[in-house]
Write a protein that holds these residues in place. Structure first.
Motif, PDB file in Angstrom:
ATOM      1  N   GLN A 122     -42.629 -28.546-104.533  1.00 43.57           N
ATOM      2  CA  GLN A 122     -42.506 -29.704-103.643  1.00 43.57           C
ATOM      3  C   GLN A 122     -41.575 -30.794-104.182  1.00 43.57           C
ATOM      4  OE1 GLN A 122     -45.451 -28.298-104.706  1.00 43.57           O
ATOM      5  NE2 GLN A 122     -47.133 -28.778-103.290  1.00 43.57           N
ATOM      6  N   TYR A 123     -41.317 -30.781-105.490  1.00 40.76           N
ATOM      7  CA  TYR A 123     -40.643 -31.928-106.113  1.00 40.76           C
ATOM      8  C   TYR A 123     -39.261 -32.195-105.523  1.00 40.76           C
ATOM      9  CZ  TYR A 123     -38.954 -35.132-109.721  1.00 40.76           C
ATOM     10  OH  TYR A 123     -38.446 -36.221-110.390  1.00 40.76           O
ATOM     11  N   ILE A 124     -38.389 -31.204-105.540  1.00 43.76           N
ATOM     12  CA  ILE A 124     -37.020 -31.407-105.042  1.00 43.76           C
ATOM     13  C   ILE A 124     -37.013 -31.741-103.549  1.00 43.76           C
ATOM     14  CG2 ILE A 124     -34.814 -30.270-104.620  1.00 43.76           C
ATOM     15  CD1 ILE A 124     -35.158 -31.275-107.484  1.00 43.76           C
ATOM     16  N   PRO A 125     -37.771 -31.023-102.694  1.00 45.37           N
ATOM     17  CA  PRO A 125     -37.797 -31.418-101.275  1.00 45.37           C
ATOM     18  C   PRO A 125     -38.276 -32.859-101.060  1.00 45.37           C
ATOM     19  CG  PRO A 125     -38.663 -29.201-101.505  1.00 45.37           C
ATOM     20  CD  PRO A 125     -38.483 -29.736-102.896  1.00 45.37           C
ATOM     21  N   GLU A 126     -39.222 -33.315-101.879  1.00 47.87           N
ATOM     22  CA  GLU A 126     -39.687 -34.704-101.744  1.00 47.87           C
ATOM     23  C   GLU A 126     -38.571 -35.683-102.087  1.00 47.87           C
ATOM     24  OE1 GLU A 126     -44.496 -34.292-102.608  1.00 47.87           O
ATOM     25  OE2 GLU A 126     -43.122 -34.547-104.291  1.00 47.87           O
ATOM     26  N   LEU A 127     -37.823 -35.408-103.155  1.00 50.59           N
ATOM     27  CA  LEU A 127     -36.698 -36.280-103.509  1.00 50.59           C
ATOM     28  C   LEU A 127     -35.624 -36.243-102.419  1.00 50.59           C
ATOM     29  CD1 LEU A 127     -36.098 -35.631-107.337  1.00 50.59           C
ATOM     30  CD2 LEU A 127     -37.576 -37.327-106.249  1.00 50.59           C
ATOM     31  N   GLN A 128     -35.362 -35.051-101.903  1.00 51.16           N
ATOM     32  CA  GLN A 128     -34.366 -34.906-100.842  1.00 51.16           C
ATOM     33  C   GLN A 128     -34.749 -35.726 -99.613  1.00 51.16           C
ATOM     34  OE1 GLN A 128     -34.281 -31.093 -98.884  1.00 51.16           O
ATOM     35  NE2 GLN A 128     -32.069 -31.177 -98.559  1.00 51.16           N
ATOM     36  N   GLN A 129     -36.025 -35.686 -99.245  1.00 53.94           N
ATOM     37  CA  GLN A 129     -36.494 -36.430 -98.078  1.00 53.94           C
ATOM     38  C   GLN A 129     -36.333 -37.933 -98.282  1.00 53.94           C
ATOM     39  OE1 GLN A 129     -40.546 -35.560 -97.016  1.00 53.94           O
ATOM     40  NE2 GLN A 129     -40.520 -36.883 -95.217  1.00 53.94           N
ATOM     41  N   ILE A 130     -36.693 -38.414 -99.471  1.00 53.10           N
ATOM     42  CA  ILE A 130     -36.547 -39.840 -99.766  1.00 53.10           C
ATOM     43  C   ILE A 130     -35.077 -40.257 -99.660  1.00 53.10           C
ATOM     44  CG2 ILE A 130     -36.750 -41.594-101.578  1.00 53.10           C
ATOM     45  CD1 ILE A 130     -39.243 -40.034-102.573  1.00 53.10           C
ATOM     46  N   CYS A 131     -34.193 -39.432-100.203  1.00 47.82           N
ATOM     47  CA  CYS A 131     -32.759 -39.764-100.192  1.00 47.82           C
ATOM     48  C   CYS A 131     -32.200 -39.813 -98.777  1.00 47.82           C
ATOM     49  CB  CYS A 131     -31.979 -38.751-101.028  1.00 47.82           C
ATOM     50  SG  CYS A 131     -32.243 -38.913-102.811  1.00 47.82           S
ATOM     51  N   ILE A 132     -32.573 -38.846 -97.957  1.00 44.80           N
ATOM     52  CA  ILE A 132     -32.021 -38.762 -96.600  1.00 44.80           C
ATOM     53  C   ILE A 132     -32.602 -39.854 -95.701  1.00 44.80           C
ATOM     54  CG2 ILE A 132     -31.927 -37.334 -94.525  1.00 44.80           C
ATOM     55  CD1 ILE A 132     -31.742 -34.900 -96.399  1.00 44.80           C
ATOM     56  N   GLU A 133     -33.928 -40.034 -95.759  1.00 40.74           N
ATOM     57  CA  GLU A 133     -34.585 -41.006 -94.879  1.00 40.74           C
ATOM     58  C   GLU A 133     -34.216 -42.444 -95.222  1.00 40.74           C
ATOM     59  OE1 GLU A 133     -38.768 -40.304 -94.913  1.00 40.74           O
ATOM     60  OE2 GLU A 133     -38.633 -38.439 -93.744  1.00 40.74           O
ATOM     61  N   ASN A 134     -33.883 -42.702 -96.480  1.00 45.63           N
ATOM     62  CA  ASN A 134     -33.634 -44.079 -96.902  1.00 45.63           C
ATOM     63  C   ASN A 134     -32.180 -44.342 -97.285  1.00 45.63           C
ATOM     64  OD1 ASN A 134     -36.575 -45.155 -97.051  1.00 45.63           O
ATOM     65  ND2 ASN A 134     -36.647 -43.239 -98.211  1.00 45.63           N
ATOM     66  N   ASN A 135     -31.293 -43.394 -96.945  1.00 45.56           N
ATOM     67  CA  ASN A 135     -29.862 -43.568 -97.232  1.00 45.56           C
ATOM     68  C   ASN A 135     -29.626 -43.978 -98.690  1.00 45.56           C
ATOM     69  OD1 ASN A 135     -28.939 -43.050 -94.505  1.00 45.56           O
ATOM     70  ND2 ASN A 135     -29.767 -45.060 -93.973  1.00 45.56           N
ATOM     71  N   ILE A 136     -30.199 -43.209 -99.602  1.00 44.97           N
ATOM     72  CA  ILE A 136     -30.084 -43.525-101.020  1.00 44.97           C
ATOM     73  C   ILE A 136     -28.637 -43.325-101.470  1.00 44.97           C
ATOM     74  CG2 ILE A 136     -30.817 -42.900-103.354  1.00 44.97           C
ATOM     75  CD1 ILE A 136     -33.000 -44.310-101.724  1.00 44.97           C
ATOM     76  N   ASP A 137     -28.074 -44.347-102.100  1.00 37.52           N
ATOM     77  CA  ASP A 137     -26.687 -44.278-102.574  1.00 37.52           C
ATOM     78  C   ASP A 137     -26.577 -43.681-103.972  1.00 37.52           C
ATOM     79  OD1 ASP A 137     -25.233 -45.822-100.397  1.00 37.52           O
ATOM     80  OD2 ASP A 137     -26.782 -47.263-100.953  1.00 37.52           O
ATOM     81  N   LEU A 138     -27.622 -43.864-104.777  1.00 36.55           N
ATOM     82  CA  LEU A 138     -27.551 -43.479-106.184  1.00 36.55           C
ATOM     83  C   LEU A 138     -28.915 -42.963-106.621  1.00 36.55           C
ATOM     84  CD1 LEU A 138     -25.373 -43.738-108.501  1.00 36.55           C
ATOM     85  CD2 LEU A 138     -26.530 -45.855-109.156  1.00 36.55           C
ATOM     86  N   LEU A 139     -28.944 -41.753-107.173  1.00 35.23           N
ATOM     87  CA  LEU A 139     -30.181 -41.182-107.708  1.00 35.23           C
ATOM     88  C   LEU A 139     -30.037 -41.069-109.216  1.00 35.23           C
ATOM     89  CD1 LEU A 139     -32.117 -38.081-106.354  1.00 35.23           C
ATOM     90  CD2 LEU A 139     -31.794 -38.446-108.791  1.00 35.23           C
ATOM     91  N   ILE A 140     -30.996 -41.651-109.954  1.00 35.77           N
ATOM     92  CA  ILE A 140     -30.913 -41.692-111.415  1.00 35.77           C
ATOM     93  C   ILE A 140     -32.148 -41.034-112.020  1.00 35.77           C
ATOM     94  CG2 ILE A 140     -30.737 -43.187-113.445  1.00 35.77           C
ATOM     95  CD1 ILE A 140     -29.374 -45.262-111.672  1.00 35.77           C
ATOM     96  N   PRO A 141     -32.012 -39.813-112.559  1.00 35.57           N
ATOM     97  CA  PRO A 141     -33.136 -39.188-113.269  1.00 35.57           C
ATOM     98  C   PRO A 141     -33.320 -39.867-114.629  1.00 35.57           C
ATOM     99  CG  PRO A 141     -31.394 -37.584-112.721  1.00 35.57           C
ATOM    100  CD  PRO A 141     -30.830 -38.942-112.533  1.00 35.57           C
ATOM    101  N   THR A 142     -34.548 -39.863-115.138  1.00 38.62           N
ATOM    102  CA  THR A 142     -34.796 -40.601-116.381  1.00 38.62           C
ATOM    103  C   THR A 142     -35.428 -39.781-117.499  1.00 38.62           C
ATOM    104  OG1 THR A 142     -37.001 -41.379-115.746  1.00 38.62           O
ATOM    105  CG2 THR A 142     -35.127 -42.735-115.054  1.00 38.62           C
ATOM    106  N   ILE A 143     -35.890 -38.545-117.243  1.00 36.09           N
ATOM    107  CA  ILE A 143     -36.513 -37.771-118.314  1.00 36.09           C
ATOM    108  C   ILE A 143     -35.886 -36.379-118.407  1.00 36.09           C
ATOM    109  CG2 ILE A 143     -38.690 -39.036-118.235  1.00 36.09           C
ATOM    110  CD1 ILE A 143     -39.929 -36.676-116.748  1.00 36.09           C
TER     111      ILE A 143
END
Length: 314
Positions: free
Chosen positions: A59-80
């Motif tokens: 579920q992890y990647i699809p959840e991130l994908q949904q957040i990015c698409i629904e909220n027009n995310i300009d920048l995704l920054i992984p931290t670990i």
């Protein structure tokens, strides 16, 4: 502008750095944060927070994908470290979002300490010779044993002789052994643009460390280290921020490179505060600016000491 931090955990300083940069640039910034725990302190510093499934779940990647698409995310920054490979392998599914992660084949170099050591040597940088069987170790003592895929200095031990080495080899799973280098430890915070061209190179001395993360540090604009890091950048071609660790042998003066963390290191906000403002530059890159290399942006000699704070959640 909308940015998403994954696995935010305790990365409050990093989030604050982006908030400050947006105010300086007069950008209306909305910060989204995700974590598997609703008690992660950094979530309280985000404008929007979401609890997601674990990194190793489907579920992890699809959840991130949904957040990015629904909220027009300009920048995704992984931290670990543990999420870097899976995000890198799925980088093309996030639409128009700029995903700050290097290519999968470069992430793979960093996931195994033996691969990392071999990589450093292959590009002309010294690294302590590594073996993955204690019986094959022919180096000097003291030696160092640690997990191949370890982090935060967990299960990493300095051993005085072959008897200690044998003992710890039975305790540390999937380990490597290498000579212990007695010297000054450095971290280098590196920022590149999305095509791997350098913007900042900031060496700093690790004055005090706890659980692998720096507590006290001093900016040290060492020309030898900067030259060596440019060698690494020209081959590795990082996307965004990475952190490199090395030890300068106190007897020979040789630099021995030991680790690459292809993400924002825990102490990266200290280089930002000293003047190498990676947060500002990433926001400017998202806005389409072309930014070249800025030499010695951080104030040489600046010393920082970190401390903990608490926040009430309920």
């Amino acid at each position: 502008m909308n940015i998403l931090f994954t696995s935010v955990g305790r990365r409050v300083e990093l989030i604050q750095a982006f908030r400050n940069a947006s105010e300086k640039l007069n950008i209306n910034l909305q910060i989204y944060g995700v974590d598997i725990s609703k008690t992660a302190p950094a979530l309280s510093f985000c404008d929007h927070s979401t609890i997601v499934h674990g990194i190793n779940t489907n579920q992890y990647i699809p959840e991130l994908q949904q957040i990015c698409i629904e909220n027009n995310i300009d920048l995704l920054i992984p931290t670990i470290d543990t999420e870097l490979m899976v995000i890198a392998q799925n980088k093309n599914i996030f639409g128009k979002t700029n995903v700050v992660v290097s290519k999968p084949e470069k992430i793979a170099i960093c996931c195994d300490k033996k691969y990392t050591a071999n990589y450093f040597n292959s590009i002309g940088l010294k690294s302590p010779q590594v073996v993955d069987d204690w019986k094959e170790y022919r180096g000097k003592y003291p030696a160092f044993i640690k997990p191949k895929e370890g982090s935060s200095s967990i299960s990493a031990y300095k051993v005085k002789n072959i008897d200690e080495l044998k003992l710890f080899a039975e305790r540390v799973p999937d380990y490597i052994v290498q000579p212990f280098i007695d010297g000054v430890e450095y971290t280098v915070d590196i920022l590149c643009d999305f095509n791997g061209n350098p913007i900042f190179i900031t060496p700093r001395i690790r004055l005090a460390v706890r659980a692998g993360e720096v507590l006290k540090t001093q900016i040290s604009q060492d020309p030898k280290i900067i030259f060596e890091i440019k060698q690494l950048i020209s081959d590795y071609k990082p996307c965004g921020q990475i952190t490199v660790q090395l030890i300068r042998d106190r007897f020979t003066g040789e630099d021995y490179y030991i680790e690459i963390n292809p993400r924002f290191g825990g102490g990266a906000p200290l280089s930002i505060k000293a003047g190498a403002n990676s947060a500002e530059m990433l926001l400017r890159l998202v806005n389409g600016e072309q930014i070249g290399y800025i030499e010695k942006a951080a104030e040489d000699g600046a010393i920082f000491s970190r401390y903990d704070q608490s926040i009430r959640l309920k």
